[in-house]
Write a protein that holds these residues in place. Structure first.
Motif, PDB file in Angstrom:
ATOM      1  N   VAL A 113       0.753  -1.134   0.002  1.00  0.00           N
ATOM      2  CA  VAL A 113       0.030  -0.109   0.006  1.00  0.00           C
ATOM      3  C   VAL A 113       0.828   1.218   0.053  1.00  0.00           C
ATOM      4  CG1 VAL A 113      -1.922   1.215   1.160  1.00  0.00           C
ATOM      5  CG2 VAL A 113      -1.785  -1.217   1.257  1.00  0.00           C
ATOM      6  N   LEU A 114       0.692   2.231  -0.932  1.00  0.00           N
ATOM      7  CA  LEU A 114       1.479   3.386  -1.065  1.00  0.00           C
ATOM      8  C   LEU A 114       0.511   4.507  -0.691  1.00  0.00           C
ATOM      9  CD1 LEU A 114       3.090   2.430  -4.565  1.00  0.00           C
ATOM     10  CD2 LEU A 114       3.879   1.941  -2.095  1.00  0.00           C
ATOM     11  N   GLY A 115       1.403   5.737  -0.381  1.00  0.00           N
ATOM     12  CA  GLY A 115       0.630   6.940  -0.282  1.00  0.00           C
ATOM     13  C   GLY A 115       0.733   7.731  -1.536  1.00  0.00           C
ATOM     14  N   ARG A 116      -0.414   8.450  -2.013  1.00  0.00           N
ATOM     15  CA  ARG A 116      -0.176   9.261  -2.926  1.00  0.00           C
ATOM     16  C   ARG A 116      -0.147  10.716  -2.575  1.00  0.00           C
ATOM     17  NH1 ARG A 116      -4.685  10.762  -8.054  1.00  0.00           N
ATOM     18  NH2 ARG A 116      -3.437  12.117  -8.934  1.00  0.00           N
ATOM     19  N   ARG A 117       0.864  11.531  -2.402  1.00  0.00           N
ATOM     20  CA  ARG A 117       1.032  12.527  -1.669  1.00  0.00           C
ATOM     21  C   ARG A 117       0.144  13.820  -2.477  1.00  0.00           C
ATOM     22  NH1 ARG A 117       7.486  12.588  -2.247  1.00  0.00           N
ATOM     23  NH2 ARG A 117       6.817  11.674  -4.098  1.00  0.00           N
ATOM     24  N   ARG A 118      -0.503  14.463  -1.533  1.00  0.00           N
ATOM     25  CA  ARG A 118      -1.480  15.670  -2.057  1.00  0.00           C
ATOM     26  C   ARG A 118      -0.729  16.916  -1.228  1.00  0.00           C
ATOM     27  NH1 ARG A 118      -4.413  14.757  -6.527  1.00  0.00           N
ATOM     28  NH2 ARG A 118      -5.655  13.112  -6.410  1.00  0.00           N
ATOM     29  N   PRO A 119      -0.004  17.777  -1.872  1.00  0.00           N
ATOM     30  CA  PRO A 119       0.529  18.797  -1.107  1.00  0.00           C
ATOM     31  C   PRO A 119      -0.396  19.812  -0.608  1.00  0.00           C
ATOM     32  CG  PRO A 119       0.683  19.132  -3.775  1.00  0.00           C
ATOM     33  CD  PRO A 119       0.255  17.840  -3.402  1.00  0.00           C
ATOM     34  N   GLN A 120      -0.152  20.172   0.612  1.00  0.00           N
ATOM     35  CA  GLN A 120      -0.851  21.067   1.579  1.00  0.00           C
ATOM     36  C   GLN A 120      -0.215  22.471   1.608  1.00  0.00           C
ATOM     37  OE1 GLN A 120      -4.060  19.750   2.552  1.00  0.00           O
ATOM     38  NE2 GLN A 120      -3.432  18.031   1.111  1.00  0.00           N
ATOM     39  N   GLY A 121      -0.487  23.391   1.019  1.00  0.00           N
ATOM     40  CA  GLY A 121       0.307  24.780   1.113  1.00  0.00           C
ATOM     41  C   GLY A 121       1.333  24.915   0.183  1.00  0.00           C
ATOM     42  N   ARG A 122       1.908  26.089   0.120  1.00  0.00           N
ATOM     43  CA  ARG A 122       3.197  26.484  -0.728  1.00  0.00           C
ATOM     44  C   ARG A 122       4.239  25.787  -0.400  1.00  0.00           C
ATOM     45  NH1 ARG A 122       2.752  32.162  -3.327  1.00  0.00           N
ATOM     46  NH2 ARG A 122       4.834  31.419  -3.721  1.00  0.00           N
ATOM     47  N   GLY A 123       5.002  25.532  -1.060  1.00  0.00           N
ATOM     48  CA  GLY A 123       6.349  24.877  -0.797  1.00  0.00           C
ATOM     49  C   GLY A 123       6.284  23.456  -0.286  1.00  0.00           C
ATOM     50  N   ALA A 124       5.239  22.808  -0.219  1.00  0.00           N
ATOM     51  CA  ALA A 124       5.331  21.204   0.211  1.00  0.00           C
ATOM     52  C   ALA A 124       5.874  20.378  -0.474  1.00  0.00           C
ATOM     53  CB  ALA A 124       3.984  20.904   0.360  1.00  0.00           C
ATOM     54  N   TRP A 125       5.804  20.711  -2.022  1.00  0.00           N
ATOM     55  CA  TRP A 125       6.279  19.921  -2.960  1.00  0.00           C
ATOM     56  C   TRP A 125       6.704  20.470  -4.038  1.00  0.00           C
ATOM     57  CZ3 TRP A 125       3.376  14.981  -5.033  1.00  0.00           C
ATOM     58  CH2 TRP A 125       4.260  13.920  -5.543  1.00  0.00           C
ATOM     59  N   PRO A 126       8.055  20.992  -4.376  1.00  0.00           N
ATOM     60  CA  PRO A 126       8.646  21.682  -5.354  1.00  0.00           C
ATOM     61  C   PRO A 126       8.260  21.395  -6.812  1.00  0.00           C
ATOM     62  CG  PRO A 126      10.507  21.500  -3.779  1.00  0.00           C
ATOM     63  CD  PRO A 126       9.044  20.441  -3.427  1.00  0.00           C
ATOM     64  N   ALA A 127       7.985  22.307  -7.611  1.00  0.00           N
ATOM     65  CA  ALA A 127       7.547  21.822  -8.908  1.00  0.00           C
ATOM     66  C   ALA A 127       8.724  20.813  -9.834  1.00  0.00           C
ATOM     67  CB  ALA A 127       7.451  23.101  -9.732  1.00  0.00           C
ATOM     68  N   HIS A 128       9.801  21.059  -9.468  1.00  0.00           N
ATOM     69  CA  HIS A 128      10.654  20.147 -10.430  1.00  0.00           C
ATOM     70  C   HIS A 128      10.622  18.735  -9.625  1.00  0.00           C
ATOM     71  CE1 HIS A 128      13.100  22.025  -6.850  1.00  0.00           C
ATOM     72  NE2 HIS A 128      13.529  20.721  -6.890  1.00  0.00           N
ATOM     73  N   ALA A 129      10.488  18.649  -8.534  1.00  0.00           N
ATOM     74  CA  ALA A 129      10.308  17.228  -7.728  1.00  0.00           C
ATOM     75  C   ALA A 129       9.093  16.490  -8.038  1.00  0.00           C
ATOM     76  CB  ALA A 129      10.384  17.435  -6.202  1.00  0.00           C
ATOM     77  N   ARG A 130       7.812  17.333  -8.233  1.00  0.00           N
ATOM     78  CA  ARG A 130       6.560  17.004  -8.718  1.00  0.00           C
ATOM     79  C   ARG A 130       6.631  16.455 -10.007  1.00  0.00           C
ATOM     80  NH1 ARG A 130       1.371  20.222  -7.430  1.00  0.00           N
ATOM     81  NH2 ARG A 130       3.081  21.161  -5.893  1.00  0.00           N
ATOM     82  N   ALA A 131       7.388  17.124 -11.255  1.00  0.00           N
ATOM     83  CA  ALA A 131       7.413  16.814 -12.464  1.00  0.00           C
ATOM     84  C   ALA A 131       8.310  15.573 -12.684  1.00  0.00           C
ATOM     85  CB  ALA A 131       8.406  18.039 -13.262  1.00  0.00           C
ATOM     86  N   GLY A 132       9.445  15.359 -11.752  1.00  0.00           N
ATOM     87  CA  GLY A 132      10.216  14.111 -12.015  1.00  0.00           C
ATOM     88  C   GLY A 132       9.406  12.936 -11.447  1.00  0.00           C
TER      89      GLY A 132
END
Length: 242
Positions: A113-132
């Motif tokens: 079972v895996l967790g699909r991250r849903r960012p909460q607030g600014r800076g939680a998940w940088p755009a480049h990391a999300r794209a990768g």
């Protein structure tokens, strides 16, 4: 939530790879469910993380070889519980969210079972990391057929089955290798949304473009591996009747 258990026979072991996470540890360890054991894997911290974790009741495992995969695998091999969970130690993810993951493993409706991250607030998940992460999820789908959206660190499975996967990556590719080899073995892999908070402190992997590039490189290497390690699915859910 309660105090972290140091019982020799925990219900669940939670592996927490740790590199200089003293600021986040109190919150993370306070969120470990009752009856579970926190395995804090110190990966060369210089901020007193190991001593702090011990003082808060966690079991500390020392892994001198740097690398996210090295820390995760050291925790897995030190675990003794039937079910093992993984969670980052930077307060970006709440380990209490693992409770339904464990329930699903015990019920035998999923093997991983895996967790699909849903960012909460600014800076939680940088755009480049999300794209990768998105690019890797697409490559994973092409390689295995699994329609996952995230390769995040929050996850649960049975210890014996995980060890049977023969995981060899000791860098950023470890989480992906776990999923790829589980898919090759026919495991049932499920994914659930989880809130993803701004982490405490600086990221060692995805906080920069360079770190993200190295992570993607490691994971591309994993995706290129031939499907040689197949652990039968019945081994993944062995013990469901316990």
């Amino acid at each position: 939530m309660g105090a972290v258990t140091t019982s020799p026979a925990p219900d669940v072991d939670v592996v927490l790879p740790c590199l200089d996470e003293a600021k986040a540890l109190p919150w993370v360890l306070a969120r470990i469910p009752d009856g579970w054991r926190a395995l804090v894997v110190d990966n060369g911290s210089t901020d007193g993380s190991a001593d702090l974790a011990r003082g808060l009741g966690a079991t500390v495992v020392t892994e001198p070889r740097r690398g996210f995969g090295a820390a995760c695998h050291a925790g897995l091999t030190a675990a003794t519980a039937d079910i093992v969970c993984f969670c980052d130690c930077d307060a970006s993810l709440d380990p209490a969210l693992l409770t339904p993951f464990v329930r699903e493993i015990r019920a035998g409706t999923a093997d991983l079972v895996l967790g699909r991250r849903r960012p909460q607030g600014r800076g939680a998940w940088p755009a480049h990391a999300r794209a990768g992460n998105l690019a890797l999820a697409r490559m994973l789908r092409h390689r295995t057929g699994l329609r996952l959206h995230d390769l995040g660190p929050l996850r649960a499975a049975r210890r014996k089955a995980l060890l049977g996967l023969g995981l060899t990556d000791r860098r950023s590719g470890y989480p992906l290798q776990m999923v790829v080899r589980a898919a090759d073995a026919g495991w049932r892999v499920t994914e659930h949304d989880v809130p993803y908070l701004p982490r405490t402190g600086a990221s060692k992997v995805t906080g920069t473009w360079r770190g993200t590039w190295h992570a993607v490189r490691d994971m591309r290497g994993v995706l290129a591996e031939p499907p040689e390690h197949a652990v039968p699915r019945d081994a993944a859910h062995e013990g469901n009747s316990r």
